[in-house]
Design a protein around this motif. Sequence first.
Motif, PDB file in Angstrom:
ATOM      1  N   PRO A   1       0.828  -1.196   0.000  1.00 43.16           N
ATOM      2  CA  PRO A   1       0.000   0.000   0.000  1.00 43.16           C
ATOM      3  C   PRO A   1       0.867   1.252   0.000  1.00 43.16           C
ATOM      4  N   ALA A   2       0.425   2.240  -0.742  1.00 39.93           N
ATOM      5  CA  ALA A   2       1.166   3.496  -0.779  1.00 39.93           C
ATOM      6  C   ALA A   2       0.847   4.311   0.461  1.00 39.93           C
ATOM      7  N   HIS A   3       1.735   5.202   0.793  1.00 41.23           N
ATOM      8  CA  HIS A   3       1.541   6.082   1.938  1.00 41.23           C
ATOM      9  C   HIS A   3       2.012   7.467   1.544  1.00 41.23           C
ATOM     10  N   GLU A   4       1.728   8.414   2.391  1.00 46.34           N
ATOM     11  CA  GLU A   4       2.255   9.751   2.145  1.00 46.34           C
ATOM     12  C   GLU A   4       3.773   9.635   2.189  1.00 46.34           C
ATOM     13  N   GLY A   5       4.449  10.021   1.170  1.00 48.03           N
ATOM     14  CA  GLY A   5       5.901   9.929   1.124  1.00 48.03           C
ATOM     15  C   GLY A   5       6.369   9.627  -0.276  1.00 48.03           C
ATOM     16  N   SER A   6       7.362   8.776  -0.361  1.00 51.66           N
ATOM     17  CA  SER A   6       7.989   8.486  -1.641  1.00 51.66           C
ATOM     18  C   SER A   6       7.486   7.181  -2.233  1.00 51.66           C
ATOM     19  N   VAL A   7       7.352   7.178  -3.562  1.00 49.24           N
ATOM     20  CA  VAL A   7       7.023   5.969  -4.305  1.00 49.24           C
ATOM     21  C   VAL A   7       7.958   5.896  -5.506  1.00 49.24           C
ATOM     22  N   VAL A   8       8.110   4.687  -6.024  1.00 46.16           N
ATOM     23  CA  VAL A   8       8.889   4.479  -7.235  1.00 46.16           C
ATOM     24  C   VAL A   8       7.921   4.106  -8.346  1.00 46.16           C
ATOM     25  N   GLU A   9       8.035   4.795  -9.460  1.00 41.70           N
ATOM     26  CA  GLU A   9       7.247   4.492 -10.645  1.00 41.70           C
ATOM     27  C   GLU A   9       8.164   3.730 -11.599  1.00 41.70           C
ATOM     28  N   ILE A  10       7.741   2.535 -11.975  1.00 41.70           N
ATOM     29  CA  ILE A  10       8.533   1.691 -12.874  1.00 41.70           C
ATOM     30  C   ILE A  10       7.874   1.720 -14.253  1.00 41.70           C
ATOM     31  N   LEU A  11       8.637   2.103 -15.248  1.00 41.37           N
ATOM     32  CA  LEU A  11       8.150   2.138 -16.627  1.00 41.37           C
ATOM     33  C   LEU A  11       8.908   1.088 -17.434  1.00 41.37           C
ATOM     34  N   PRO A  12       8.416  -0.167 -17.444  1.00 43.63           N
ATOM     35  CA  PRO A  12       9.082  -1.197 -18.246  1.00 43.63           C
ATOM     36  C   PRO A  12       8.657  -1.083 -19.708  1.00 43.63           C
ATOM     37  N   PHE A  13       9.645  -1.007 -20.597  1.00 45.02           N
ATOM     38  CA  PHE A  13       9.387  -0.883 -22.025  1.00 45.02           C
ATOM     39  C   PHE A  13       9.887  -2.114 -22.763  1.00 45.02           C
ATOM     40  N   SER A  14       9.108  -2.536 -23.715  1.00 47.34           N
ATOM     41  CA  SER A  14       9.458  -3.606 -24.622  1.00 47.34           C
ATOM     42  C   SER A  14       9.225  -3.081 -26.028  1.00 47.34           C
ATOM     43  N   LEU A  15       9.610  -3.870 -27.021  1.00 48.28           N
ATOM     44  CA  LEU A  15       9.364  -3.491 -28.405  1.00 48.28           C
ATOM     45  C   LEU A  15       8.454  -4.517 -29.061  1.00 48.28           C
ATOM     46  N   ASP A  16       7.491  -4.024 -29.840  1.00 48.22           N
ATOM     47  CA  ASP A  16       6.733  -4.917 -30.706  1.00 48.22           C
ATOM     48  C   ASP A  16       6.938  -4.430 -32.134  1.00 48.22           C
ATOM     49  N   ARG A  17       6.192  -4.940 -33.081  1.00 44.27           N
ATOM     50  CA  ARG A  17       6.394  -4.576 -34.492  1.00 44.27           C
ATOM     51  C   ARG A  17       6.208  -3.090 -34.763  1.00 44.27           C
ATOM     52  N   SER A  18       5.339  -2.430 -33.981  1.00 44.23           N
ATOM     53  CA  SER A  18       5.058  -1.015 -34.252  1.00 44.23           C
ATOM     54  C   SER A  18       5.928  -0.061 -33.442  1.00 44.23           C
ATOM     55  N   GLY A  19       6.697  -0.567 -32.500  1.00 39.98           N
ATOM     56  CA  GLY A  19       7.556   0.308 -31.707  1.00 39.98           C
ATOM     57  C   GLY A  19       7.490  -0.016 -30.230  1.00 39.98           C
ATOM     58  N   PRO A  20       7.781   0.989 -29.375  1.00 35.10           N
ATOM     59  CA  PRO A  20       7.818   0.726 -27.938  1.00 35.10           C
ATOM     60  C   PRO A  20       6.428   0.491 -27.347  1.00 35.10           C
ATOM     61  N   VAL A  21       6.372  -0.416 -26.389  1.00 33.36           N
ATOM     62  CA  VAL A  21       5.164  -0.654 -25.611  1.00 33.36           C
ATOM     63  C   VAL A  21       5.529  -0.526 -24.141  1.00 33.36           C
ATOM     64  N   LEU A  22       4.599  -0.004 -23.378  1.00 37.10           N
ATOM     65  CA  LEU A  22       4.755   0.156 -21.936  1.00 37.10           C
ATOM     66  C   LEU A  22       4.004  -0.979 -21.258  1.00 37.10           C
ATOM     67  N   LEU A  23       4.627  -1.608 -20.292  1.00 40.30           N
ATOM     68  CA  LEU A  23       3.935  -2.607 -19.488  1.00 40.30           C
ATOM     69  C   LEU A  23       3.483  -1.930 -18.208  1.00 40.30           C
ATOM     70  N   ARG A  24       2.233  -2.147 -17.861  1.00 42.47           N
ATOM     71  CA  ARG A  24       1.676  -1.513 -16.667  1.00 42.47           C
ATOM     72  C   ARG A  24       0.619  -2.446 -16.083  1.00 42.47           C
ATOM     73  N   PRO A  25       0.316  -2.270 -14.795  1.00 42.75           N
ATOM     74  CA  PRO A  25      -0.756  -3.073 -14.204  1.00 42.75           C
ATOM     75  C   PRO A  25      -2.064  -2.819 -14.950  1.00 42.75           C
ATOM     76  N   ARG A  26      -2.826  -3.857 -15.129  1.00 38.24           N
ATOM     77  CA  ARG A  26      -4.098  -3.738 -15.851  1.00 38.24           C
ATOM     78  C   ARG A  26      -4.976  -2.668 -15.201  1.00 38.24           C
ATOM     79  N   ARG A  27      -5.572  -1.833 -16.031  1.00 29.63           N
ATOM     80  CA  ARG A  27      -6.504  -0.770 -15.643  1.00 29.63           C
ATOM     81  C   ARG A  27      -5.848   0.354 -14.828  1.00 29.63           C
ATOM     82  N   LEU A  28      -4.532   0.424 -14.808  1.00 32.81           N
ATOM     83  CA  LEU A  28      -3.845   1.518 -14.125  1.00 32.81           C
ATOM     84  C   LEU A  28      -2.976   2.255 -15.138  1.00 32.81           C
ATOM     85  N   ARG A  29      -2.671   3.512 -14.835  1.00 33.90           N
ATOM     86  CA  ARG A  29      -1.913   4.349 -15.770  1.00 33.90           C
ATOM     87  C   ARG A  29      -0.423   4.072 -15.746  1.00 33.90           C
TER      88      ARG A  29
END
Length: 185
Positions: free
Chosen positions: A18-46
Motif C-alpha cells: 500500500p502506498a503512503h504519504e511519502g515516496s514511491v517508485v514508478e517503474i516504466l518497463p518498455f518492450s518493443l513490438d512490431r510497431s515500436g515501444p510498448v509500456l507494461l503496466r498493471p491492468r486498468r492503471l496508468r
Amino acid sequence: MPQHGEPPLPASGPAGGPAHEGSVVEILPFSLDRSGPVLLRPRRLRSWVVDWRPSTPPRQLILDRLTEAGLRPCVVHSTSWRHDQGRLVLTHLAALAGGPCDTGELEAVAVRRCPLARSSATHPPAVIQVEQVVEHALRHLAWLAHEDAVVRRCLGERWSLVLRAYALDAFRAMEFEPPLAGSGW
C-alpha cells in the motif's frame, strides 16, 4: 497530477504494498513490438507505482519487482521525479530484453508520442500526465543510447533504431557512434 476526469496515480502495482504519504517508485518497463515501444503496466492503471522506503535502494526495489513479474531488464535508469498527490514519485525506465510481454498482472500498451509537460525555468508544470513522463523517459533513453556505449551495446540495434525517433533534433543528424577517446566528451 492528473487532469480533470483522469484517475489518480495507482497506489500499488504487482507485488507492491500500500502506498503512503511519502515516496514511491514508478517503474516504466518498455518492450518493443512490431510497431515500436510498448509500456507494461498493471491492468486498468496508468503506471506501475510501488511503495518505497528510502532505506532500500530504488534500483534494488525495481529489479526485485521486475524479477517477480518475470521480466528481464537490459537497462534500468532513473529518468525523472515529480511531486504528485502529496508524494515524491521517482520514475525509472526499464528497457526489457526480448520481445513484447503480456504477463498475468501487466498489460502491454502501445506508446503514443505526446508533447512534454512545460512550465517556467524555475517551476514545474501544473499538470504532468503519465504519457508525458513516458515521452520524457524514452527521450532520456535515446540520449543515453547516443552518449553511453554500455547502454547502446545493451539495448542493441533494434532499440537504437526505434530510439532515433526520440532523439533531439541535433542528435538525429549525427550517427550513433561513441565519441573519440580524448575528444573532451
